[in-house]
Motif scaffolding. Sequence first.
Motif, PDB file in Angstrom:
ATOM      1  N   PRO A  78       0.822  -1.373  -0.122  1.00 34.56           N
ATOM      2  CA  PRO A  78      -0.023   0.041  -0.158  1.00 34.56           C
ATOM      3  C   PRO A  78       0.842   1.368  -0.049  1.00 34.56           C
ATOM      4  O   PRO A  78       1.987   1.212   0.450  1.00 34.56           O
ATOM      5  CB  PRO A  78      -0.852  -0.195   1.058  1.00 34.56           C
ATOM      6  CG  PRO A  78      -0.470  -1.660   1.777  1.00 34.56           C
ATOM      7  CD  PRO A  78       0.540  -2.145   1.161  1.00 34.56           C
ATOM      8  N   GLY A  79       0.267   2.306  -0.606  1.00 37.27           N
ATOM      9  CA  GLY A  79       1.068   3.457  -0.785  1.00 37.27           C
ATOM     10  C   GLY A  79       1.383   4.393   0.669  1.00 37.27           C
ATOM     11  O   GLY A  79       2.177   4.866   0.775  1.00 37.27           O
ATOM     12  N   THR A  80       0.343   4.186   1.650  1.00 37.40           N
ATOM     13  CA  THR A  80       0.371   4.707   2.750  1.00 37.40           C
ATOM     14  C   THR A  80       1.869   4.343   3.461  1.00 37.40           C
ATOM     15  O   THR A  80       2.652   4.825   3.941  1.00 37.40           O
ATOM     16  CB  THR A  80      -0.839   4.770   3.405  1.00 37.40           C
ATOM     17  OG1 THR A  80      -1.881   5.126   2.777  1.00 37.40           O
ATOM     18  CG2 THR A  80      -0.664   5.330   4.955  1.00 37.40           C
ATOM     19  N   MET A  81       1.831   2.922   3.326  1.00 37.75           N
ATOM     20  CA  MET A  81       2.900   2.299   4.048  1.00 37.75           C
ATOM     21  C   MET A  81       4.359   2.815   3.533  1.00 37.75           C
ATOM     22  O   MET A  81       5.189   3.187   4.167  1.00 37.75           O
ATOM     23  CB  MET A  81       2.838   0.918   4.176  1.00 37.75           C
ATOM     24  CG  MET A  81       3.838   0.084   5.060  1.00 37.75           C
ATOM     25  SD  MET A  81       3.414  -1.740   5.198  1.00 37.75           S
ATOM     26  CE  MET A  81       3.850  -2.116   3.577  1.00 37.75           C
ATOM     27  N   VAL A  82       4.514   2.544   2.108  1.00 36.40           N
ATOM     28  CA  VAL A  82       5.609   3.004   1.504  1.00 36.40           C
ATOM     29  C   VAL A  82       5.802   4.519   1.837  1.00 36.40           C
ATOM     30  O   VAL A  82       6.828   4.961   2.084  1.00 36.40           O
ATOM     31  CB  VAL A  82       5.322   2.898  -0.153  1.00 36.40           C
ATOM     32  CG1 VAL A  82       6.528   3.290  -0.705  1.00 36.40           C
ATOM     33  CG2 VAL A  82       5.230   1.416  -0.222  1.00 36.40           C
ATOM     34  N   GLY A  83       4.738   5.474   1.618  1.00 32.01           N
ATOM     35  CA  GLY A  83       5.018   7.038   2.097  1.00 32.01           C
ATOM     36  C   GLY A  83       5.770   6.945   3.464  1.00 32.01           C
ATOM     37  O   GLY A  83       6.518   7.836   3.568  1.00 32.01           O
ATOM     38  N   LEU A  84       5.288   6.398   4.403  1.00 32.11           N
ATOM     39  CA  LEU A  84       5.762   6.641   5.846  1.00 32.11           C
ATOM     40  C   LEU A  84       7.191   6.047   5.755  1.00 32.11           C
ATOM     41  O   LEU A  84       7.937   6.655   6.486  1.00 32.11           O
ATOM     42  CB  LEU A  84       4.664   5.913   6.736  1.00 32.11           C
ATOM     43  CG  LEU A  84       3.403   6.391   6.918  1.00 32.11           C
ATOM     44  CD1 LEU A  84       2.366   5.671   7.779  1.00 32.11           C
ATOM     45  CD2 LEU A  84       3.454   7.956   7.778  1.00 32.11           C
ATOM     46  N   ILE A  85       7.381   4.863   5.182  1.00 33.87           N
ATOM     47  CA  ILE A  85       8.803   4.418   5.393  1.00 33.87           C
ATOM     48  C   ILE A  85       9.806   5.242   4.575  1.00 33.87           C
ATOM     49  O   ILE A  85      10.894   5.504   5.047  1.00 33.87           O
ATOM     50  CB  ILE A  85       9.040   2.976   4.859  1.00 33.87           C
ATOM     51  CG1 ILE A  85       7.927   2.063   5.640  1.00 33.87           C
ATOM     52  CG2 ILE A  85      10.287   2.628   4.477  1.00 33.87           C
ATOM     53  CD1 ILE A  85       7.830   0.680   4.831  1.00 33.87           C
ATOM     54  N   LEU A  86       9.303   5.820   3.561  1.00 33.45           N
ATOM     55  CA  LEU A  86      10.124   6.722   2.684  1.00 33.45           C
ATOM     56  C   LEU A  86      10.271   8.132   3.624  1.00 33.45           C
ATOM     57  O   LEU A  86      11.306   8.951   3.558  1.00 33.45           O
ATOM     58  CB  LEU A  86       9.726   7.440   1.506  1.00 33.45           C
ATOM     59  CG  LEU A  86       9.668   5.915   0.347  1.00 33.45           C
ATOM     60  CD1 LEU A  86       9.092   6.179  -1.004  1.00 33.45           C
ATOM     61  CD2 LEU A  86      11.152   5.527   0.166  1.00 33.45           C
ATOM     62  N   ALA A  87       9.507   8.461   4.472  1.00 38.59           N
ATOM     63  CA  ALA A  87       9.528   9.640   5.141  1.00 38.59           C
ATOM     64  C   ALA A  87      10.216   9.338   6.430  1.00 38.59           C
ATOM     65  O   ALA A  87      10.483  10.443   7.195  1.00 38.59           O
ATOM     66  CB  ALA A  87       8.052  10.280   5.426  1.00 38.59           C
ATOM     67  N   GLY A  88      10.794   8.213   6.685  1.00 37.57           N
ATOM     68  CA  GLY A  88      11.680   8.033   7.694  1.00 37.57           C
ATOM     69  C   GLY A  88      11.082   7.606   9.101  1.00 37.57           C
ATOM     70  O   GLY A  88      11.535   7.311  10.155  1.00 37.57           O
ATOM     71  N   LYS A  89       9.703   6.972   8.723  1.00 37.67           N
ATOM     72  CA  LYS A  89       8.964   6.371  10.274  1.00 37.67           C
ATOM     73  C   LYS A  89       9.625   4.646  10.254  1.00 37.67           C
ATOM     74  O   LYS A  89       9.867   4.343   9.267  1.00 37.67           O
ATOM     75  CB  LYS A  89       7.604   6.534  10.082  1.00 37.67           C
ATOM     76  CG  LYS A  89       6.861   7.819   9.794  1.00 37.67           C
ATOM     77  CD  LYS A  89       6.813   8.218  11.121  1.00 37.67           C
ATOM     78  CE  LYS A  89       6.242   9.699  11.303  1.00 37.67           C
ATOM     79  NZ  LYS A  89       5.996  10.264  12.629  1.00 37.67           N
TER      80      LYS A  89
END
Length: 159
Positions: free
Chosen positions: A105-116
């Motif tokens: 999912p895009g939300t998970m990838v976005g959070l990982i790329l944001a450093g979470k």
Amino acid sequence: MILFISNVTIAVLGSIFALRQVPFWEPSKFIPILGMLLGKSMNSIAMTTRQCLDNINIYGPILETRLAFGATRYEAIKPFATEVIRLSMLPVIMQLSVMGMINIPGTMVGLILAGKPMTDAVIYQQCIIFMVTASSGLGVIMAVVVSVAARRKGRTHRK
């Protein structure tokens, strides 16, 4: 109105209890959550309304026969309503079955790329997906109730 009620209710409850956001209305988090819920639940609610009105128009004589034999409104419409709910929730349930294994999912990838941290991203994504399912389910049930009530009062224009 159905979209508004189902999505805002689930977004508020999910933000408060599942995601533990303080305050829950923080725009940088609440608006994207509400957008995801709206985007996913619109299809289910549209399918419900169309299928429910079509079933009532097609199977009207069967419904009238059941009513003539003494069935209540609820008993007469129950088989058709359960089938409409089952068909309308199918896309959301299929999405749940592949989430995380095949579909990233895009939300998970976005959070990982944001450093979470990855665990936070996965938990956040799971909460969002369950909120989408709950929002779609609530919206579908509300759409069936409104469609049956509108048809009963003769407010539909389909023939």
